[in-house]
Scaffold this active site. Structure first.
Site, PDB file in Angstrom:
ATOM      1  N   CYS A 111     -33.220  24.182  16.036  1.00  9.93           N
ATOM      2  CA  CYS A 111     -34.488  24.158  16.775  1.00  9.93           C
ATOM      3  C   CYS A 111     -34.425  25.245  17.836  1.00  9.93           C
ATOM      4  O   CYS A 111     -33.611  25.157  18.764  1.00  9.93           O
ATOM      5  CB  CYS A 111     -34.719  22.790  17.404  1.00  9.93           C
ATOM      6  SG  CYS A 111     -36.270  22.663  18.310  1.00  9.93           S
ATOM      7  N   CYS A 255     -42.616  28.361  18.077  1.00 13.92           N
ATOM      8  CA  CYS A 255     -41.620  27.822  17.145  1.00 13.92           C
ATOM      9  C   CYS A 255     -40.512  28.849  16.890  1.00 13.92           C
ATOM     10  O   CYS A 255     -40.734  29.879  16.250  1.00 13.92           O
ATOM     11  CB  CYS A 255     -42.248  27.399  15.831  1.00 13.92           C
ATOM     12  SG  CYS A 255     -41.079  26.558  14.702  1.00 13.92           S
TER      13      CYS A 255
END
Length: 329
Positions: A111, A255
């Protein structure tokens, strides 16, 4: 009568601690957001995952302690948007530790925004200084650099696996996109004809969810993120994206793994030169700066952004509460 408080020292970091009920346990977390997307770092009270590799610890977490995941990020303490990060103290001095990322429905290999949030959290706690560090993740070690309040993440090798894959959505049409790895699997689509604006989020979620279902059904079950790409209205960014995450929440940041996948596709297409800067804008207008280096037939993306600490909290697990382990999906 109010209960007394006292200073509590956890891993060298001081918290004000009250006196929770006898049937309660504490999970200590620090919340941040990275370019709008929240990260909740667990620094005390998580499960003991024993010895072994980070992948083995992740497997134990999944098999035996998934209720902790749900309690930390799901309602009533969290929300679908939260990404949790279980911080694991380093086994040696070559890394600053390991991390297991998770969300409302499961686990993430890597992530990007969460890594940036974790780095800022560790710096806030006094565990790391500015400079370059190594962080262990279930999909490999990544290099992180903290400098001038910004964090850069040298991500895992990323690549485009399939290009221009047609995907049919009933009663809507056929769309095309690339399937790429950036630490998670993405289907990146540009010919979607959707307006990438925040006031259009409900329609974007519906479309992206249908697109993911169709991608999975058409032979790509590994894809769990959908990235809709389009032009930015700002001269400060190269493009704008909308990223739908596995739990049906959309990413408020650009992201990190999605930007890595995007960079990999651009590089494979010859549209972005090595070390050239790419500014990726999110659906809310926040931005990551990205560039890459070739590593054989893959690229090493370097993603830069900022995170801000929001809160220090004690999550209380009251075993008499029927939703103490979260409202599960």
């Amino acid at each position: 009568m109010m209960h007394q408080t006292k200073q509590k020292n956890i891993n060298g970091y001081s918290f004000i601690s009250g006196s929770p009920q006898n049937n309660s346990n504490e999970i200590v977390v620090i919340d941040s957001h990275t370019e709008g997307e929240p990260t909740r770092v667990v620094i005390h009270g998580g499960p003991d995952l024993g010895n072994g590799t980070l992948v083995e610890k992740l497997d134990r977490f999944k098999a035996n302690y998934d209720h902790f995941r749900s309690a930390i990020v799901n309602e009533p303490r969290g929300s679908d948007v939260y990404v949790g990060a279980l911080y694991i103290e380093p086994d040696d001095d070559t890394t600053i530790g390991g991390v297991i990322f998770f969300n409302n429905v499961g686990y993430l290999g890597m992530c990007g925004h969460g890594t940036i949030g974790l780095v800022k959290t560790l710096h806030y706690m006094g565990k790391i200084t500015t400079g370059e560090h190594i962080l262990d993740t279930p999909v490999g070690k990544v290099t992180v650099t903290l400098c001038d309040n910004k964090v850069s993440v040298k991500n895992v090798p990323s690549y485009r696996k399939h290009m221009n894959v047609p995907v049919k959505i009933d009663d809507t049409g056929t769309f095309h996109g690339d399937i790429a790895w950036g630490g998670n699997w993405f289907y990146l689509c540009e010919d979607h004809n959707m307006r990438l604006e925040q006031d259009n989020v409900e329609l974007l979620i519906d479309f992206a969810w249908k697109l993911r279902k169709s991608v999975n059904e058409q032979g790509y079950p590994e894809v769990d993120h959908i990235e809709l790409c389009g032009p930015s209205s700002s001269s400060l960014a190269n493009s704008r994206n909308f990223v739908l995450c596995p739990g049906k929440a959309y990413d408020r940041s650009p992201c990190g793994t999605g930007t890595s996948a995007r960079i990999a596709c651009l590089a494979a297409e010859g549209l972005l030169a090595e070390e050239s800067i790419w500014i990726q804008e999110s659906i809310i207008g926040s931005r990551f700066e990205a560039r890459y280096k070739w590593d054989g037939d893959k690229v090493i993306p370097i993603i830069s952004g900022n995170a801000y600490i929001n809160a220090e909290s004690r999550l209380l697990i009251d075993t008499t509460d029927p939703f103490c382990w979260g409202i599960k999906h």
